[in-house]
Write an enzyme that holds these catalytic residues in place. Structure first.
Site, PDB file in Angstrom:
ATOM      1  N   ASP A   1      37.908 -15.425 -14.944  1.00 10.99           N
ATOM      2  CA  ASP A   1      36.499 -15.664 -15.269  1.00 10.99           C
ATOM      3  C   ASP A   1      35.968 -14.289 -15.614  1.00 10.99           C
ATOM      4  O   ASP A   1      35.790 -13.450 -14.735  1.00 10.99           O
ATOM      5  CB  ASP A   1      35.750 -16.245 -14.066  1.00 10.99           C
ATOM      6  CG  ASP A   1      34.306 -16.567 -14.429  1.00 10.99           C
ATOM      7  OD1 ASP A   1      33.634 -15.683 -14.999  1.00 10.99           O
ATOM      8  OD2 ASP A   1      33.852 -17.689 -14.180  1.00 10.99           O
ATOM      9  N   HIS A   2      35.765 -14.045 -16.911  1.00 11.19           N
ATOM     10  CA  HIS A   2      35.545 -12.645 -17.299  1.00 11.19           C
ATOM     11  C   HIS A   2      34.236 -12.085 -16.734  1.00 11.19           C
ATOM     12  O   HIS A   2      34.065 -10.875 -16.671  1.00 11.19           O
ATOM     13  CB  HIS A   2      35.648 -12.461 -18.821  1.00 11.19           C
ATOM     14  CG  HIS A   2      34.452 -12.908 -19.603  1.00 11.19           C
ATOM     15  ND1 HIS A   2      34.262 -14.192 -20.015  1.00 11.19           N
ATOM     16  CD2 HIS A   2      33.378 -12.228 -20.050  1.00 11.19           C
ATOM     17  CE1 HIS A   2      33.132 -14.281 -20.680  1.00 11.19           C
ATOM     18  NE2 HIS A   2      32.565 -13.102 -20.720  1.00 11.19           N
TER      19      HIS A   2
ATOM     20  N   HIS B   1      31.091 -19.168 -15.103  1.00 13.10           N
ATOM     21  CA  HIS B   1      30.494 -17.834 -14.948  1.00 13.10           C
ATOM     22  C   HIS B   1      29.256 -17.831 -14.042  1.00 13.10           C
ATOM     23  O   HIS B   1      29.127 -17.001 -13.142  1.00 13.10           O
ATOM     24  CB  HIS B   1      30.065 -17.268 -16.310  1.00 13.10           C
ATOM     25  CG  HIS B   1      31.156 -17.268 -17.331  1.00 13.10           C
ATOM     26  ND1 HIS B   1      32.443 -16.923 -17.032  1.00 13.10           N
ATOM     27  CD2 HIS B   1      31.146 -17.552 -18.663  1.00 13.10           C
ATOM     28  CE1 HIS B   1      33.187 -17.010 -18.129  1.00 13.10           C
ATOM     29  NE2 HIS B   1      32.424 -17.391 -19.130  1.00 13.10           N
TER      30      HIS B   1
ATOM     31  N   LYS C   1      19.715 -11.328 -26.265  1.00 12.44           N
ATOM     32  CA  LYS C   1      20.894 -11.425 -25.393  1.00 12.44           C
ATOM     33  C   LYS C   1      20.533 -10.805 -24.059  1.00 12.44           C
ATOM     34  O   LYS C   1      20.144  -9.638 -23.989  1.00 12.44           O
ATOM     35  CB  LYS C   1      22.084 -10.676 -25.998  1.00 12.44           C
ATOM     36  CG  LYS C   1      23.328 -10.725 -25.110  1.00 12.44           C
ATOM     37  CD  LYS C   1      24.591 -10.336 -25.866  1.00 12.44           C
ATOM     38  CE  LYS C   1      25.818 -10.287 -24.946  1.00 12.44           C
ATOM     39  NZ  LYS C   1      26.378 -11.598 -24.622  1.00 12.44           N
TER      40      LYS C   1
END
Ligand SMILES: NC(=O)C1=CN([C@@H]2O[C@H](COP(=O)(O)OP(=O)(O)OC[C@H]3O[C@@H](n4cnc5c(N)ncnc54)[C@H](OP(=O)(O)O)[C@@H]3O)[C@@H](O)[C@H]2O)C=CC1
Ligand SMILES: O=C1O[C@H](COP(=O)(O)O)[C@@H](O)[C@H](O)[C@H]1O
Length: 491
Positions: free
Chosen positions: A181-182, A244, A347
């Protein structure tokens, strides 16, 4: 979580080596780890996919990807050349059961000592994981020093996640399986642990007694880009929340682990996931919100809506919010708002902790909420909103004061990409920042009633223009529990 930066020599076998993820993230991550001296000189990367390519052709693609995706300060022609020499390519359909298909991979791997660390990275659709694992077993590739990295998503619901986990565990032991899970590889996500447990100033007030609510947001300006085929079968909830954002929530809500070892941290996280208050189907309409972007404007440019991009009709959400409660004494009735969006105004991934106001007659009226904002990305760092004395007032009236901190490395270098740390942790056999099987399954179990209720269209799809913060209904959603979104707050 202290561990050595050095790795032993390894062979990294990537399934899905021609894909977007390999080109955009995996190869740049390994290059950068070579650049900073963590990759030993005789390490090798073996890319595999069905595309008929020679090693030379693949190296050319890899070089183009590095030129495109590496940050400018990291580009070094001589080093890129050195990195490319480590790469080999083998044309291979990982699902093929005939031995001849696997001969070339055998030939390449036999060039290394038999006890060398092998990492098999599955950067393919999860439906292939079991078949590839079975073939690796059938053709004797799995050695005691082998590990397998599984890319997300692990399934599309509880049943498929269980089937994938069971399928892979027929051939690899749990300690050999690294579910990536980055977000856990992000330094700033790991900072949640440090901020909470290394600072009494937060540790002492980290509970329902002092915290009113926690918002966890991951918003992106990008749409679905070239991934529409995948995304349309997934949607925001599966793509970002199930994995995430529930991981971030677990780190925010977990009890102090006994130590920072892999099992202690993962035991603490899974307790949170299992303590999430279920959202039964009849509550999905009030406790969740879904939306799709429509045509809008971003940076003064008109951009198409999701359906135009897809070229089809669809009931897939590109925005999702869930209101979660962790039913433990520490978090009694504290709402956690988990939110994600594509084609958002900006973002931003952040955790916003809003503290309760202190009722005090000392200053005539209550101050504003103290607020801790953990900026996961960009502008990585934290802000703390406080009440201070208004210096131009003769009385003791209060005004807003702010503290700001940066998570950037002290030497001015860039924060490493999350895949860098994780890819080498798999080589090291260090699983603390990977997801254990019970975590994956607990997370699916919690989101499943919402997925089913949405799929049955029992909750209306709302809409938002691309380039906006989200659907207008989101304000009313959060206001029902007495909160406001961070972008609507004064501090
Ligand atoms: N791209 C991203 O940003 C992210 C992706 N992921 C996940 O990672 C995985 C890969 O994603 P992505 O790179 O985007 O996907 P792509 O579709 O770009 O790439 C898929 C890769 O798998 C290969 N492949 C397909 N079938 C086989 C097969 N039978 N045997 C061997 N190789 C095969 C393809 O090559 P060929 O056709 O030549 O065989 C290609 O290299 C997916 O599960 C995705 O959900 C997760 C997080 C982010
Ligand atoms: O896993 C995924 O993550 C990315 C967002 O990652 P970030 O590190 O840029 O926040 C998202 O774009 C993608 O859809 C999803 O599959």
């Amino acid at each position: 979580m202290a561990h050595s930066q050095q790795t032993a020599p390894f062979d990294y076998v990537i399934f899905g080596a021609t894909g977007d993820l390999t080109m955009r993230k995996l190869l740049p991550a390994l290059y950068n780890q070579l650049r900073i001296g963590h990759v030993p000189e005789d390490a090798r990367i073996i890319g595999t996919a069905r595309s008929e390519l020679s090693t030379e052709e693949y190296r050319t693609r890899a070089q183009e990807a590095l030129e495109h995706f590496l940050p400018a300060p990291h580009k070094d022609a001589a080093l890129i050349e050195r990195f490319l020499k480590k790469i080999h390519y083998v044309t291979l359909d990982g699902t093929k059961e005939d031995p001849a298909s696997w001969d070339d991979l055998h030939t390449v791997l036999k060039q290394s000592p038999a006890d060398r660390i092998r990492v098999f990275y599955f950067s393919t659709a999860p439906q292939l994981f079991e078949a590839i694992s079975e073939n690796l077993h059938r053709f004797s590739f799995i050695t005691p020093q082998s590990r397998v990295v599984l890319e997300k998503p692990i399934g599309t619901d509880s049943a498929s996640a269980r089937a994938i986990n069971e399928g892979v565990s027929r051939f690899f032991k749990e300690e050999q399986i690294f579910r990536i899970d980055h977000y856990l590889g992000k330094e700033t996500v790991q900072d949640i642990i440090a901020l909470r447990f290394a600072n009494p100033v937060f540790n002492a007030v980290w509970s329902a007694e002092h915290i009113q609510s926690i918002q966890i947001t991951a918003a992106e300006t990008v749409g679905v880009e070239g991934r529409a085929a995948y995304y349309d079968t997934s949607g925001a909830l599966r793509d970002m929340i199930q994995n995430h954002l529930l991981q971030v929530l677990s780190l925010c809500a977990m009890e102090a682990p006994a130590d920072l070892g892999a099992d202690s941290v993962r035991d603490a996280k899974v307790k949170v996931l299992k303590a999430l208050r279920p959202i039964p189907p009849e509550k999905v309409a009030s406790e969740t919100l879904r939306a799709q972007y429509i045509t809008g404007t971003m940076d003064d440019v008109k951009v198409p809506g999701y359906l135009e991009e897809l070229g089809d009709n669809s009931n897939t959400e590109t925005y999702a919010v869930m209101r979660a409660y962790v039913d433990t004494p520490r978090w009694k009735d504290v709402p956690f708002y988990i939110r994600t969006a594509k084609r958002s105004h900006k973002k931003v991934s952040e955790v916003v902790v809003t503290f309760k106001k202190t009722a005090s007659s000392l200053f005539g009226k209550d101050g504003e909420h103290n607020r801790l904002v953990i900026r996961l990305q960009p502008n990585e760092g934290f802000g703390l909103a406080l009440n201070i004395k208004n210096p131009s007032a003769a009385d003791f009236s209060l005004q807003h004061g702010a503290m700001d901190g940066r998570f950037a490395p002290a030497d001015g270098s860039l924060i490493p990409d999350s895949y860098e740390r994780l890819m080498l942790d798999a080589v090291r056999g260090y699983p603390a920042l990977f997801i254990r099987r019970d975590e994956v399954e607990a997370a699916w179990a919690w989101v499943e009633p919402t997925l089913q209720t949405w799929a049955a269209n029992k909750v209306p799809m709302t809409h938002y223009p691309a380039g906006s913060y989200g659907p207008k209904e989101a304000r009313a959603f959060i206001a029902t529990t007495g909160d406001a979104w961070h972008e609507d707050m004064k501090n």
